[in-house]
Design an enzyme around this catalytic site. Sequence first.
Site, PDB file in Angstrom:
ATOM      1  N   ASN A   1       5.533  -3.135  -4.941  1.00  0.00           N
ATOM      2  CA  ASN A   1       4.638  -2.748  -3.863  1.00  0.00           C
ATOM      3  C   ASN A   1       4.696  -4.145  -2.741  1.00  0.00           C
ATOM      4  OD1 ASN A   1       3.134  -3.034  -0.816  1.00  0.00           O
ATOM      5  ND2 ASN A   1       1.147  -2.682  -1.584  1.00  0.00           N
TER       6      ASN A   1
ATOM      7  N   LYS B   1       5.071  -5.782  -0.418  1.00  0.00           N
ATOM      8  CA  LYS B   1       3.339  -6.393   0.313  1.00  0.00           C
ATOM      9  C   LYS B   1       4.472  -7.272   1.678  1.00  0.00           C
ATOM     10  CE  LYS B   1       0.102  -6.328  -2.167  1.00  0.00           C
ATOM     11  NZ  LYS B   1      -1.408  -6.403  -2.586  1.00  0.00           N
TER      12      LYS B   1
ATOM     13  N   HIS C   1      -2.747   2.127   1.977  1.00  0.00           N
ATOM     14  CA  HIS C   1      -3.009   0.845   1.377  1.00  0.00           C
ATOM     15  C   HIS C   1      -4.297  -0.083   2.055  1.00  0.00           C
ATOM     16  CE1 HIS C   1      -2.815  -3.199  -0.837  1.00  0.00           C
ATOM     17  NE2 HIS C   1      -2.197  -2.243  -1.530  1.00  0.00           N
TER      18      HIS C   1
ATOM     19  N   GLU D   1      -5.046  -2.691   2.278  1.00  0.00           N
ATOM     20  CA  GLU D   1      -5.354  -3.549   3.138  1.00  0.00           C
ATOM     21  C   GLU D   1      -4.876  -3.287   4.469  1.00  0.00           C
ATOM     22  OE1 GLU D   1      -1.816  -5.525   0.180  1.00  0.00           O
ATOM     23  OE2 GLU D   1      -3.601  -6.094  -0.413  1.00  0.00           O
TER      24      GLU D   1
ATOM     25  N   GLU E   1      -6.008   2.837  -6.317  1.00  0.00           N
ATOM     26  CA  GLU E   1      -6.700   1.607  -5.993  1.00  0.00           C
ATOM     27  C   GLU E   1      -8.146   0.467  -5.853  1.00  0.00           C
ATOM     28  OE1 GLU E   1      -2.461  -0.323  -5.767  1.00  0.00           O
ATOM     29  OE2 GLU E   1      -3.134  -0.322  -3.758  1.00  0.00           O
TER      30      GLU E   1
ATOM     31  N   GLY F   1      -4.881  -7.765  -6.516  1.00  0.00           N
ATOM     32  CA  GLY F   1      -4.295  -9.000  -6.260  1.00  0.00           C
ATOM     33  C   GLY F   1      -5.345 -10.558  -6.469  1.00  0.00           C
TER      34      GLY F   1
ATOM     35  N   SER G   1      -3.625  -5.192 -10.308  1.00  0.00           N
ATOM     36  CA  SER G   1      -3.292  -6.277 -11.421  1.00  0.00           C
ATOM     37  C   SER G   1      -2.396  -5.670 -12.832  1.00  0.00           C
ATOM     38  CB  SER G   1      -5.180  -6.879 -11.515  1.00  0.00           C
ATOM     39  OG  SER G   1      -5.651  -7.623 -10.482  1.00  0.00           O
TER      40      SER G   1
ATOM     41  N   GLY H   1       1.878  -4.678  -7.396  1.00  0.00           N
ATOM     42  CA  GLY H   1       1.646  -5.692  -5.983  1.00  0.00           C
ATOM     43  C   GLY H   1       2.512  -7.058  -7.025  1.00  0.00           C
TER      44      GLY H   1
END
Length: 254
Positions: free
Chosen positions: A10, A12, A96, A98, A168, A174, A214, A235
């Site tokens: 991903n 992003k 997701h 986010e 996740e 992150g 992570s 990510g």
Amino acid sequence: MVRRPFVAGNWKMYKTRNDAVALAKGVASKFATPDRVDVAVCPPSIYLDAVGQAIKGSSVALGGQNMYHTTFGAFTGEVNGEMLLDVGCKYVILGHSERRQFFGDTDEFVNRKVLAALKLGLLPIVCVGETLDQRKAGQTAKVVQTQFDGSLAGLTAEQMSQVVIAYEPVWAIGTGVKAEPRQAEEVHADLRKLIESRYNAQVASSVRIQYGGSVKADNAAEMFQQPNIDGALVGGASLEVESFLKIIEAAAAK
Ligand code: PEP
């Protein structure tokens, strides 16, 4: 059933066009184990076409990071599933954290997108996961079940078999703080039980459940040793060829 591991990157809102194409070409040219692991890259939507061209003919698949659930229409700034398919996408990440956190994606909204994607033949990677406060309050199982029930409502058994779930934990995305392998495995096993109780054991054993949060080159293997962890949604570590390839190799060795 033997589930084929699946690693998706991903990207992003990172990379310029040239960097995105170079990264895609690097991954595609060095990916050596397409018989053992599925791989996808999910660049920003504006670069999907260019990245799709860059990986054409390779074993790396293309995925979108989000989509709107309707067909063509007056929805400024949005991209629909037909458009993702048109530029060569096979997958689309939906729900997701986010998106849920910054753009108001609710379970109900995610569900509409999931159903629309499946109807078009796009394979959704549906993200679920608890926040740190929810974990500390002992609500992880409940939160994940609510997201599973809501985001994946109304799917037939055949549709469910096509879905990839990404567990996740929000606190691990992150942050550099990865879930412990056994911590993640517990949630993955719970998710598989939820699928089994709604459908049956066969569907439950066929759905791939990725871990995300992570995952790095040096910690991926321990995650993939867990029986219910079928790969990763990556990510930060997917933004460089070498680190992403190491994660892919660790999945191929599962
Ligand atoms: C993600 O964006 O889905 C993710 C897991 O990010 P990171 O690997 O950077 O934690």
